[in-house]
Design a protein around this motif. Structure first.
Motif, PDB file in Angstrom:
ATOM      1  N   VAL A   1       1.905  13.080   4.162  1.00 17.96           N
ATOM      2  CA  VAL A   1       2.606  11.789   4.216  1.00 17.96           C
ATOM      3  C   VAL A   1       3.991  11.997   4.817  1.00 17.96           C
ATOM      4  N   ARG A   2       4.679  13.081   4.378  1.00 15.48           N
ATOM      5  CA  ARG A   2       6.048  13.314   4.864  1.00 15.48           C
ATOM      6  C   ARG A   2       6.071  13.545   6.376  1.00 15.48           C
ATOM      7  N   PHE A   3       5.129  14.376   6.897  1.00 15.56           N
ATOM      8  CA  PHE A   3       5.215  14.597   8.352  1.00 15.56           C
ATOM      9  C   PHE A   3       4.783  13.348   9.137  1.00 15.56           C
ATOM     10  N   ASN A   4       3.964  12.491   8.522  1.00 14.61           N
ATOM     11  CA  ASN A   4       3.644  11.215   9.170  1.00 14.61           C
ATOM     12  C   ASN A   4       4.826  10.248   9.146  1.00 14.61           C
ATOM     13  N   VAL A   5       5.713  10.411   8.141  1.00 20.87           N
ATOM     14  CA  VAL A   5       6.961   9.635   8.124  1.00 20.87           C
ATOM     15  C   VAL A   5       7.784  10.014   9.357  1.00 20.87           C
ATOM     16  N   PRO A  29      -1.780   4.955  -5.277  1.00 22.93           N
ATOM     17  CA  PRO A  29      -1.943   6.325  -5.785  1.00 22.93           C
ATOM     18  C   PRO A  29      -2.669   7.248  -4.789  1.00 22.93           C
ATOM     19  N   ASN A  30      -3.515   6.685  -3.922  1.00 25.37           N
ATOM     20  CA  ASN A  30      -4.268   7.505  -2.962  1.00 25.37           C
ATOM     21  C   ASN A  30      -3.392   7.781  -1.730  1.00 25.37           C
ATOM     22  N   TYR A  31      -3.159   9.078  -1.445  1.00 26.14           N
ATOM     23  CA  TYR A  31      -2.233   9.407  -0.342  1.00 26.14           C
ATOM     24  C   TYR A  31      -2.787   8.938   1.014  1.00 26.14           C
ATOM     25  N   LEU A  32      -4.127   8.840   1.150  1.00 22.25           N
ATOM     26  CA  LEU A  32      -4.708   8.363   2.418  1.00 22.25           C
ATOM     27  C   LEU A  32      -4.320   6.913   2.683  1.00 22.25           C
ATOM     28  N   HIS A  33      -4.259   6.131   1.594  1.00 20.35           N
ATOM     29  CA  HIS A  33      -3.866   4.726   1.747  1.00 20.35           C
ATOM     30  C   HIS A  33      -2.373   4.615   2.067  1.00 20.35           C
ATOM     31  N   ARG A  34      -1.589   5.534   1.480  1.00 16.48           N
ATOM     32  CA  ARG A  34      -0.147   5.531   1.800  1.00 16.48           C
ATOM     33  C   ARG A  34       0.046   5.861   3.290  1.00 16.48           C
ATOM     34  N   MET A  35      -0.774   6.803   3.777  1.00 17.28           N
ATOM     35  CA  MET A  35      -0.680   7.153   5.208  1.00 17.28           C
ATOM     36  C   MET A  35      -1.101   5.974   6.094  1.00 17.28           C
ATOM     37  N   THR A  36      -2.083   5.203   5.622  1.00 13.38           N
ATOM     38  CA  THR A  36      -2.517   4.027   6.394  1.00 13.38           C
ATOM     39  C   THR A  36      -1.364   3.039   6.557  1.00 13.38           C
ATOM     40  N   THR A  37      -0.513   2.935   5.519  1.00 10.83           N
ATOM     41  CA  THR A  37       0.680   2.060   5.632  1.00 10.83           C
ATOM     42  C   THR A  37       1.518   2.479   6.836  1.00 10.83           C
ATOM     43  N   LEU A  38       1.705   3.802   6.967  1.00 11.59           N
ATOM     44  CA  LEU A  38       2.515   4.310   8.090  1.00 11.59           C
ATOM     45  C   LEU A  38       1.843   3.996   9.430  1.00 11.59           C
ATOM     46  N   PHE A  39       0.514   4.182   9.484  1.00 10.72           N
ATOM     47  CA  PHE A  39      -0.197   3.903  10.739  1.00 10.72           C
ATOM     48  C   PHE A  39      -0.076   2.421  11.110  1.00 10.72           C
ATOM     49  N   CYS A  40      -0.138   1.557  10.084  1.00  6.86           N
ATOM     50  CA  CYS A  40      -0.006   0.107  10.328  1.00  6.86           C
ATOM     51  C   CYS A  40       1.389  -0.219  10.855  1.00  6.86           C
ATOM     52  N   ILE A  41       2.393   0.402  10.238  1.00  5.45           N
ATOM     53  CA  ILE A  41       3.784   0.160  10.675  1.00  5.45           C
ATOM     54  C   ILE A  41       3.940   0.585  12.136  1.00  5.45           C
ATOM     55  N   ASN A  42       3.346   1.750  12.495  1.00  3.18           N
ATOM     56  CA  ASN A  42       3.406   2.219  13.893  1.00  3.18           C
ATOM     57  C   ASN A  42       2.836   1.162  14.837  1.00  3.18           C
ATOM     58  N   ALA A  43       1.679   0.596  14.430  1.00  7.61           N
ATOM     59  CA  ALA A  43       0.994  -0.374  15.298  1.00  7.61           C
ATOM     60  C   ALA A  43       1.708  -1.723  15.323  1.00  7.61           C
ATOM     61  N   MET A  99       0.818  -1.227   0.000  1.00  7.96           N
ATOM     62  CA  MET A  99       0.000   0.000   0.000  1.00  7.96           C
ATOM     63  C   MET A  99       0.846   1.269   0.000  1.00  7.96           C
ATOM     64  N   ALA A 100       2.134   1.147   0.284  1.00 13.19           N
ATOM     65  CA  ALA A 100       3.013   2.326   0.340  1.00 13.19           C
ATOM     66  C   ALA A 100       3.112   3.015  -1.024  1.00 13.19           C
ATOM     67  N   SER A 101       2.845   2.272  -2.101  1.00 13.11           N
ATOM     68  CA  SER A 101       2.927   2.903  -3.429  1.00 13.11           C
ATOM     69  C   SER A 101       1.534   3.089  -4.044  1.00 13.11           C
ATOM     70  N   MET A 150       9.375   6.605   1.805  1.00 13.57           N
ATOM     71  CA  MET A 150       8.199   7.499   1.748  1.00 13.57           C
ATOM     72  C   MET A 150       8.525   8.923   2.188  1.00 13.57           C
ATOM     73  N   ALA A 151       9.732   9.129   2.729  1.00 11.02           N
ATOM     74  CA  ALA A 151      10.131  10.489   3.132  1.00 11.02           C
ATOM     75  C   ALA A 151      10.177  11.424   1.933  1.00 11.02           C
ATOM     76  N   GLY A 152      10.273  10.854   0.733  1.00 12.16           N
ATOM     77  CA  GLY A 152      10.311  11.700  -0.466  1.00 12.16           C
ATOM     78  C   GLY A 152       8.943  11.879  -1.113  1.00 12.16           C
ATOM     79  N   ASP A 153       7.880  11.513  -0.424  1.00  8.05           N
ATOM     80  CA  ASP A 153       6.515  11.605  -0.979  1.00  8.05           C
ATOM     81  C   ASP A 153       6.172  13.041  -1.341  1.00  8.05           C
ATOM     82  N   GLN A 154       5.344  13.191  -2.378  1.00  8.25           N
ATOM     83  CA  GLN A 154       4.979  14.549  -2.824  1.00  8.25           C
ATOM     84  C   GLN A 154       4.024  15.245  -1.854  1.00  8.25           C
TER      85      GLN A 154
END
Length: 601
Positions: free
Chosen positions: A548-552, A505-519, A501-503, A540-544
């Motif tokens: 997403v970047r501040f969630n990284v 196209p929907n940035y909300l889904h990319r953010m969900t990847t980060l939330f999952c990794i946190n958990a 899900m990290a790649s 993902m630190a290079g996300d547009q």
């Protein structure tokens, strides 16, 4: 000086004498006269401080008379005053002077606002315990009599709550008077007073001698239970529980049961509802013999009542009723006298009735045992799992552990799956949320193989739900599943799907990847986090998208403590330093915060 302080007289006017000790009450009087309700309220809340400053004597002679004479105010202020006075005994000189608090509370017990009256009665009940028996008869009992014979219904309703606290310590002659006053309130012309008397009947019965209960309380109960107002009759049902506990089986049968039978068939649904709602307490109070002869037939009628509210209240009590039956013969009674009516309710027209039944019916399996559950209850569970109402299906699923103990969940699994899938895709997001919360429980009962085959894809689909609360719950769900099934399962089954899900196209889904990794990082441990998850987060630190970047940055802060020092210094620190120079102010802030928390700054 003991009278009410007027505008130019009283304690406040003495300031000219240079007596500074009078200053606090002067401030109080000024604030109590202020037009601003909040100021008056604050002044009342500081009463104990003012009383302490004045000392016990002047609190008795000046403060209390002043308060008694100024009881004309907003309900909010009066409520605060009634509450304060309940804890005032120590401030007027202890129990010997507790009677000084009665006049202001007596006035408060007669006001129009119910909340204020109730609080005044509560405070009076508290203070009554601090009176000596002599003071009780000299001061408290006359107050109760005055309230009980007041012109306004407000004072008479307040009196009802005070009989039980003064009766036990009164002399026999006074006890007779107290009973007489209570009797007259039970037949008062005003329904509100009869309601108050009915609500306190059980409490009063508990402090009376047994003979008085039989000769006086039971007739009062019978009259109140056949009152013209249903609001009085339903309160009599509540009193029945307390009265029944005091009487022998013989007396119960003769004195109480005819009235209770009548209440169970009352023409008002509200009274029948109250019988259904109090059924377990009634059952315990009357004992097993009367339960079998009287209560079970009454319960059958309540289960098929014409009003849905009554059927729902009775359905809620099915499990408790069955549990409270004597073990000997319990199974036969349930199978022959209760189960046929339960079968009818499974296909009831009202969803609240079906939902109420679904919340308790699973509990019957532990009482009836394996064979009866498979033969008689299982078809009912399966029918409820296919019900069109989501709450019914949810209530069955949420209580699966009862059935699992008795027959194992496999018997249900074929019907369970479609029901779970439907709930998981329900249009109402709260229904989807509820089923997510039961997923770890289901997973534990169904086992890892069944879960991977049938339910894993559902859990992943929730991660991309359009409602944030669902995505958040799905993330927590994954963490609980990893704790249940172990890190190896997570590494093979969950982590790869999350990382894909990290790649997205929907940035909300990319953010969900980060939330999952946190958990998941904590549950999965250092090795999986470092090897599989960290590279994705860093990438993902290079996300547009700045969000997403501040969630990284936030994710790196969260997983940092799990990583070893080399990974922190060589991989995490350079990325956070780069994010700390980001053009977006939020990204900068969270990156710098992560650096300082991880002590990399």
């Amino acid at each position: 000086m003991a009278g009410a302080a007027g505008p130019g007289t009283g304690p406040g006017a003495a300031g000219g004498d240079g007596d500074d000790s009078l200053y606090p009450i002067a401030v109080l009087i000024d604030e109590l006269r202020n037009e601003d309700v909040q100021l008056r309220l604050n002044s009342i809340k500081k009463l104990s401080t003012i009383a302490l400053a004045l000392g016990v004597e002047r609190t008795r002679t000046e403060l209390l008379p002043f308060l008694t004479d100024t009881i004309y105010d907003e309900d909010e202020v009066l409520l605060a005053l009634a509450e304060q006075l309940g804890n005032f005994t120590g401030l007027v000189g202890g129990p010997d002077f507790a009677h000084c608090l009665l006049p202001p509370l007596e006035s408060l017990a007669t006001v129009e606002e119910t909340v204020v009256r109730d609080k005044a009665v509560e405070s009076l009940r508290q203070i009554s315990q601090e009176h000596t028996p002599i003071a009780l008869e000299a001061h408290f009992v006359p107050l109760v009599k005055r309230l009980a014979s007041g012109d306004w219904f407000t004072s008479r309703t307040s009196a009802c709550g005070l009989f039980s606290v003064c009766y036990p310590r009164a002399s026999n002659a006074v006890k007779a008077e107290i009973r007489q006053h209570f009797r007259s309130l039970c037949s008062d012309d005003t329904p509100m007073v009869r309601r108050a008397a009915a609500s306190k009947l059980g409490e009063f019965a508990k402090v009376l001698e047994l003979d008085s209960v039989k000769s006086e309380i039971v007739p009062l109960f019978t009259n109140l239970a056949s009152d013209e107002q249903d609001s009085v009759r339903l309160l009599a049902v509540e009193a029945c529980v307390s009265i029944a506990q005091l009487l022998s089986q013989e007396d119960l049968e003769a004195l109480v049961m005819p009235t209770l039978r009548q209440a169970a068939e009352d023409k008002s649904w509200r009274v029948r509802y109250m019988v259904a709602d109090k059924f377990s307490e009634l059952q315990k109070a009357v004992g097993p013999k009367i339960t079998l002869n009287d209560l079970i037939p009454a319960f059958q009628n309540l289960l098929k009542d014409c009003e849905a509210e009554v059927r729902a209240a009775a359905a809620h009590k099915v499990k408790e009723l069955c549990e409270n039956l004597p073990p000997e013969g319990r199974e036969t009674i349930i199978m022959n006298q209760i189960l046929p009516f339960i079968k009818e309710l499974v296909s009831d027209t009202n969803q609240h009735v079906k939902s109420a039944l679904a919340s308790v019916i699973m509990g019957l399996s532990t009482i009836l045992g394996k064979e009866n559950t498979i033969e008689h209850l299982l078809p009912l569970f399966l029918a409820q799992l296919k019900d069109e109402c989501p709450e019914v299906r949810l209530n069955i699923i949420s209580n699966l552990d009862c059935v699992n103990e008795v027959i194992g969940i496999r018997q249900l699994s074929q019907s369970l799956l479609p029901a779970i899938v439907e709930l998981a895709e329900d249009a109402k997001w709260r229904v989807r949320l509820a089923i997510i919360e039961y997923m770890p429980l289901l997973a534990g009962q169904l086992g890892v193989q069944f879960f991977d085959e049938k339910l894993n894809s559902l859990c992943m689909a929730w991660l991309v739900d359009h409602v944030y609360a669902i995505r958040e719950a799905a993330t927590n769900n994954l963490m609980k599943l990893v704790k249940k099934f172990g890190t190896e399962w997570a590494q093979n089954t969950i982590v790869p799907k999350v990382l894909v899900m990290a790649s997205d196209p929907n940035y909300l889904h990319r953010m969900t990847t980060l939330f999952c990794i946190n958990a998941l990082s904590e549950a999965c441990g250092q090795e999986i986090t470092t090897k599989q998850m960290l590279p994705i987060v860093l990438k993902m630190a290079g996300d547009q998208v700045a969000n997403v970047r501040f969630n990284v940055a936030k994710s790196l802060q969260k997983i940092g403590p799990i990583l070893d020092t080399d990974a922190l210094q060589e991989e995490v620190k350079p990325v956070l330093q780069k994010l700390g120079q980001d053009e977006d102010v939020d990204v900068k802030y969270f990156a710098q915060e992560a650096l300082s928390v991880l002590a990399l700054a």
